[in-house]
Scaffold this motif. Structure first.
Motif, PDB file in Angstrom:
ATOM      1  N   UNK A 255       0.965  -1.286  -0.370  1.00 51.15           N
ATOM      2  CA  UNK A 255      -0.117   0.254   0.057  1.00 51.15           C
ATOM      3  C   UNK A 255       0.608   0.640   0.012  1.00 51.15           C
ATOM      4  N   UNK A 256       2.125   1.086   0.810  1.00 49.93           N
ATOM      5  CA  UNK A 256       2.313   2.160   1.234  1.00 49.93           C
ATOM      6  C   UNK A 256       3.276   3.037  -0.471  1.00 49.93           C
ATOM      7  N   UNK A 257       3.533   1.208  -0.605  1.00 51.46           N
ATOM      8  CA  UNK A 257       4.291   1.663  -2.380  1.00 51.46           C
ATOM      9  C   UNK A 257       3.274   2.522  -3.854  1.00 51.46           C
ATOM     10  N   UNK A 258       1.788   1.808  -3.302  1.00 54.59           N
ATOM     11  CA  UNK A 258       0.908   2.469  -4.314  1.00 54.59           C
ATOM     12  C   UNK A 258       1.027   3.281  -4.034  1.00 54.59           C
ATOM     13  N   UNK A 259       0.905   4.252  -2.581  1.00 51.95           N
ATOM     14  CA  UNK A 259       0.933   5.537  -1.816  1.00 51.95           C
ATOM     15  C   UNK A 259       1.992   6.368  -3.031  1.00 51.95           C
ATOM     16  N   UNK A 260       3.016   5.849  -2.538  1.00 53.91           N
ATOM     17  CA  UNK A 260       4.360   6.770  -3.165  1.00 53.91           C
ATOM     18  C   UNK A 260       4.254   6.689  -4.719  1.00 53.91           C
ATOM     19  N   UNK A 261       3.930   5.605  -4.890  1.00 56.95           N
ATOM     20  CA  UNK A 261       4.125   6.128  -6.797  1.00 56.95           C
ATOM     21  C   UNK A 261       3.284   7.061  -7.206  1.00 56.95           C
ATOM     22  N   UNK A 262       2.132   7.111  -6.312  1.00 60.40           N
ATOM     23  CA  UNK A 262       0.966   8.071  -7.122  1.00 60.40           C
ATOM     24  C   UNK A 262       1.556   9.509  -6.324  1.00 60.40           C
ATOM     25  N   UNK A 263       1.797   9.316  -5.629  1.00 57.08           N
ATOM     26  CA  UNK A 263       1.682  10.792  -5.007  1.00 57.08           C
ATOM     27  C   UNK A 263       3.913  11.212  -6.461  1.00 57.08           C
ATOM     28  N   UNK A 264       4.553  10.168  -6.312  1.00 57.38           N
ATOM     29  CA  UNK A 264       5.814  10.357  -7.474  1.00 57.38           C
ATOM     30  C   UNK A 264       5.146  10.289  -8.806  1.00 57.38           C
ATOM     31  N   UNK A 265       4.017  10.531  -8.998  1.00 57.27           N
ATOM     32  CA  UNK A 265       3.428  10.106 -10.959  1.00 57.27           C
ATOM     33  C   UNK A 265       2.509  11.735 -10.804  1.00 57.27           C
ATOM     34  N   UNK A 266       2.589  12.579  -9.970  1.00 57.31           N
ATOM     35  CA  UNK A 266       1.440  13.783 -10.042  1.00 57.31           C
ATOM     36  C   UNK A 266       2.344  14.227  -9.667  1.00 57.31           C
ATOM     37  N   UNK A 267       3.692  14.339  -8.807  1.00 56.27           N
ATOM     38  CA  UNK A 267       5.333  15.596  -8.437  1.00 56.27           C
ATOM     39  C   UNK A 267       4.803  15.675 -10.129  1.00 56.27           C
ATOM     40  N   UNK A 268       5.239  14.792 -10.468  1.00 51.30           N
ATOM     41  CA  UNK A 268       5.956  14.691 -11.968  1.00 51.30           C
ATOM     42  C   UNK A 268       4.988  15.301 -13.187  1.00 51.30           C
ATOM     43  N   UNK A 269       4.594  14.820 -12.602  1.00 48.05           N
ATOM     44  CA  UNK A 269       3.266  15.396 -13.701  1.00 48.05           C
ATOM     45  C   UNK A 269       2.946  17.422 -13.546  1.00 48.05           C
ATOM     46  N   UNK A 270       3.172  17.529 -12.380  1.00 49.62           N
ATOM     47  CA  UNK A 270       3.062  19.296 -11.439  1.00 49.62           C
ATOM     48  C   UNK A 270       4.569  19.066 -12.398  1.00 49.62           C
ATOM     49  N   UNK A 271       5.500  18.593 -12.130  1.00 45.96           N
ATOM     50  CA  UNK A 271       6.790  19.699 -12.432  1.00 45.96           C
ATOM     51  C   UNK A 271       6.700  19.794 -14.406  1.00 45.96           C
ATOM     52  N   UNK A 272       5.891  18.461 -14.774  1.00 45.38           N
ATOM     53  CA  UNK A 272       5.721  18.839 -16.507  1.00 45.38           C
ATOM     54  C   UNK A 272       4.864  20.108 -16.787  1.00 45.38           C
ATOM     55  N   UNK A 273       4.387  19.812 -15.908  1.00 46.38           N
ATOM     56  CA  UNK A 273       3.434  21.153 -16.093  1.00 46.38           C
ATOM     57  C   UNK A 273       4.021  22.654 -15.610  1.00 46.38           C
ATOM     58  N   UNK A 274       4.341  22.511 -14.809  1.00 44.19           N
ATOM     59  CA  UNK A 274       6.102  23.519 -14.132  1.00 44.19           C
ATOM     60  C   UNK A 274       6.454  24.195 -15.423  1.00 44.19           C
ATOM     61  N   UNK A 275       7.594  22.811 -16.051  1.00 40.97           N
ATOM     62  CA  UNK A 275       7.973  23.500 -17.466  1.00 40.97           C
ATOM     63  C   UNK A 275       7.742  23.567 -18.008  1.00 40.97           C
ATOM     64  N   UNK A 276       6.472  23.161 -18.322  1.00 43.53           N
ATOM     65  CA  UNK A 276       6.290  23.868 -19.655  1.00 43.53           C
ATOM     66  C   UNK A 276       5.710  25.446 -19.456  1.00 43.53           C
ATOM     67  N   UNK A 277       5.037  25.368 -18.461  1.00 43.08           N
ATOM     68  CA  UNK A 277       4.938  27.110 -18.353  1.00 43.08           C
ATOM     69  C   UNK A 277       5.981  27.946 -17.894  1.00 43.08           C
ATOM     70  N   UNK A 278       6.788  27.420 -17.935  1.00 42.80           N
ATOM     71  CA  UNK A 278       7.762  28.153 -17.384  1.00 42.80           C
ATOM     72  C   UNK A 278       8.165  28.497 -19.362  1.00 42.80           C
ATOM     73  N   UNK A 279       8.374  27.182 -19.393  1.00 45.40           N
ATOM     74  CA  UNK A 279       8.884  27.475 -21.529  1.00 45.40           C
ATOM     75  C   UNK A 279       8.081  27.982 -22.356  1.00 45.40           C
ATOM     76  N   UNK A 280       7.188  28.419 -22.221  1.00 43.60           N
ATOM     77  CA  UNK A 280       6.009  29.045 -22.708  1.00 43.60           C
ATOM     78  C   UNK A 280       6.100  30.504 -22.374  1.00 43.60           C
ATOM     79  N   UNK A 281       6.453  30.727 -21.254  1.00 45.90           N
ATOM     80  CA  UNK A 281       5.936  31.781 -20.975  1.00 45.90           C
ATOM     81  C   UNK A 281       7.242  32.542 -21.279  1.00 45.90           C
ATOM     82  N   UNK A 282       8.494  31.847 -21.188  1.00 43.49           N
ATOM     83  CA  UNK A 282       9.720  32.362 -22.122  1.00 43.49           C
ATOM     84  C   UNK A 282      10.390  32.252 -23.215  1.00 43.49           C
TER      85      UNK A 282
END
Lengths: 377, 232
Positions: A255-282
């Protein structure tokens, strides 16, 4: 000349600040992976400590880590006589809370017979338990100093040795006691309870109870054959070391593995959106410059390279700094953060893909900029 | 003044945007010839079609109809002639902008050298040529300065150096003196005349700035998408 690098140098402060923000985000991703690795490693440390090949447990149970397993104390002698067994040891497992220097420590108590299997894998400082009563070996994570005394149940225990990386699946540091001490701690009732039980004619408590027997095999003997032989006793069940580890991971860590895995996926998605927005603004900031570059003859490839290289630089600087930061603070986490090179490489690859994906928004914008936009004021 | 064969020749060029009720005719049947060594003014009120004409001559956009030949190469003949417009701009055309449009992340030298590197020249050769041009335009001492640290006149000279970097046959200048005072405007125009003469290039200048009209060899006037007159 590298236009991406020149543009980065032109707005270095802003770029580095952006990288720092990204590095914190990627650092959190790394820490999540590290926490998961630490969780699994910690969980397995307990089951690997006895260096057993076979676990003998109460019939119908999946072993002392997944559910309660109780057997008579003489089971060890029975198991030790089974053909193919080289040596065997009795073990008990129990979670306790103990007062120490004004704090309450939560500890995983492991009882074993000194001189037999079941004790710590290695002693980092001090020595192993040498007597049947009154000595303990604690993991350094408990914060107990060598030579200190710890009060547990009715008795005080002298800490004679320290171990490293011996923790329970819940992250509690392990405290090794002699089997006798551990049995008293687990099965001996309080005096008031004992007197009441005696008064109502209850049988005396079964103190010589253990949770499992760990065994090593004679080299060349198949574990399955020995397990089958032991299984003929209807009150005993067996698991190989591999099965015991699998049970532990499935029942405790999954359960901990799935929980952490989900958090990791969410964080990577957030990172993608953040990088995309930064690059778009630049890219938005550079619309006129990109139009000018196109007008003076820059190819689409040059423009794409400008944006993509900046995205990759941002991703890898962010990743590198994040990796450095997490290495610096990993020991300050309440749970062990196990950082592995292969995980870092994998995340580096993911960051590469994320950067390419994230820059696509900026690239699309840049390719739609008309060179004519550079003309006319 | 006598001229050889035209460098740019436009015949019956039309350009419209949109279709049906939203159709706007930006240019209608424009024909003109530009000759090497001449400085030509392109005049007209806002919305008259000057910018569209400049964009077509500069191979930035394609006309809807007509024929255009640039330096002996057919660019358009009622349909695209199939050439690479980007490469044509890179090899044959230099652009000068109203607000110089220097890339803010490059210094003066690199703003000039970037054109050469885009055209495939080596880094050292590009830097040498950039230094030559900056010296020629008397801003060699500002080679390492970033555009933010240049005065308006210096920035426009660097922009002219960039426009000349690839030995263009055609230099298109969009309001090059609009942001300059009359003294600096005169200097810039004299420079463009000098370039036209010495490099046998054609300079086409879009301008509203009456104080530089006397620097043109001839003037083209556009009104409502039609080439109104040509004098010189």
């Amino acid at each position: 000349m590298n236009l991406a690098l020149r543009d980065i140098r032109h707005k270095l402060g802003r770029f580095l600040l952006t990288c720092l923000g990204l590095s914190l985000l990627l650092g959190v991703v790394l820490s999540m992976i590290g926490i998961y690795r630490g969780l699994v490693d910690d969980a397995l440390s307990l089951v690997r400590a006895p260096a057993a090949e076979l676990w003998v447990v109460e019939a119908g149970t999946r072993g002392p880590f997944a559910e309660a397993s109780r057997m008579p104390g003489d089971t060890r002698e029975m198991v030790a006589r089974v053909p193919g067994i080289a040596e065997a040891g009795s073990v008990t497992y129990q979670t306790v809370e103990a007062p120490y220097r004004g704090q309450t420590l939560r500890l995983q108590v492991v009882g074993y017979e000194p001189g037999r299997m079941g004790g710590p894998a290695a002693i980092a400082e001090g020595r192993a338990i040498a007597t049947r009563h009154g000595e303990a070996v604690a993991d350094v994570r408990a914060g107990i100093d060598l030579g200190d005394r710890l009060h547990l149940g009715r008795d005080d225990y002298l800490v004679v040795g320290l171990t490293r990386h011996h923790v329970s699946t819940g992250g509690d540091p392990v405290l090794f006691l002699s089997l006798r001490d551990a049995q008293d701690l687990q099965f001996l009732p309080k005096p008031s309870t004992y007197r009441r039980d005696q008064a109502r004619g209850a049988p005396p408590p079964a103190l010589d109870t253990i949770n499992a027997v760990v065994a090593r095999l004679i080299p060349g003997v198949a574990a399955d054959a020995v397990a089958h032989e032991i299984g003929r006793w209807k009150h005993l069940g067996t698991n190989t070391q591999h099965q015991q580890e699998a049970i532990l991971i499935q029942s405790v860590v999954e359960k901990a593995r799935r929980q952490i895995g989900l958090f990791t996926v969410i964080l990577l998605t957030v990172s993608t959106v953040v990088i995309a927005l930064i690059i778009y603004t630049m890219t938005m900031d550079k619309m006129r410059d990109i139009a000018t570059l196109k007008l003076i003859g820059a190819s689409d490839r040059t423009i794409v390279a400008l944006i993509l290289q900046q995205a990759l630089a941002m991703g890898f600087i962010g990743f590198g700094v994040g990796w450095g930061l997490i290495n610096l603070v990993a020991d300050r986490f309440p749970r062990r953060v196990l950082l592995q090179a292969e995980d870092a490489l994998m995340l580096g690859g993911v960051v590469l893909v994320v950067c390419v994906l994230a820059s696509s928004l900026g690239v699309r914008l840049a390719l739609r900029i008309e060179p004519a936009a550079a003309l006319g004021g | 003044m006598t001229f050889s064969s035209p460098l740019a020749e436009l015949t019956g060029i039309s350009k419209h945007y949109g279709e049906g009720e939203t159709r706007v005719d930006a240019l209608r049947h424009v024909s003109l010839s530009l000759y090497p060594g001449e400085v030509v003014g392109l005049l007209g009120p806002s919305g008259s079609g000057k910018s569209t004409l400049l964009n077509i001559i500069g191979c930035v956009i394609e006309p809807s109809q007509g024929r255009m030949v640039l330096d002996g190469k057919l660019v358009f003949d009622d349909r695209p002639a199939g050439g690479d417009l980007r490469r044509l701009r890179l090899d044959k055309i230099g652009f000068i902008f109203q607000f110089h449009n220097l890339l803010p992340f490059l210094n003066s030298r690199d703003n000039v050298a970037v054109v050469l590197e885009l055209a495939g020249h080596g880094k050292q050769a590009a830097r040498r040529r950039a230094d030559e041009l900056l010296d020629y335009l008397e801003v060699g001492n500002r080679a390492a300065a970033s555009p933010a640290h240049l005065s308006g006149g210096e920035a426009q000279r660097v922009a002219i150096a960039r426009a000349l970097a690839n030995h263009p046959r055609l230099i298109l200048a969009d309001e090059p003196t609009a942001a300059l005072d009359s003294q600096r405007a005169a200097i810039v125009m004299d420079l463009l005349r000098k370039v036209a003469r010495e490099q046998s290039a054609t300079v086409l200048v879009v301008s509203h700035d009456e104080k530089i009209f006397d620097r043109f060899d001839r003037m083209l006037r556009v009104r409502d998408g039609v080439l109104d007159s040509a004098d010189g």
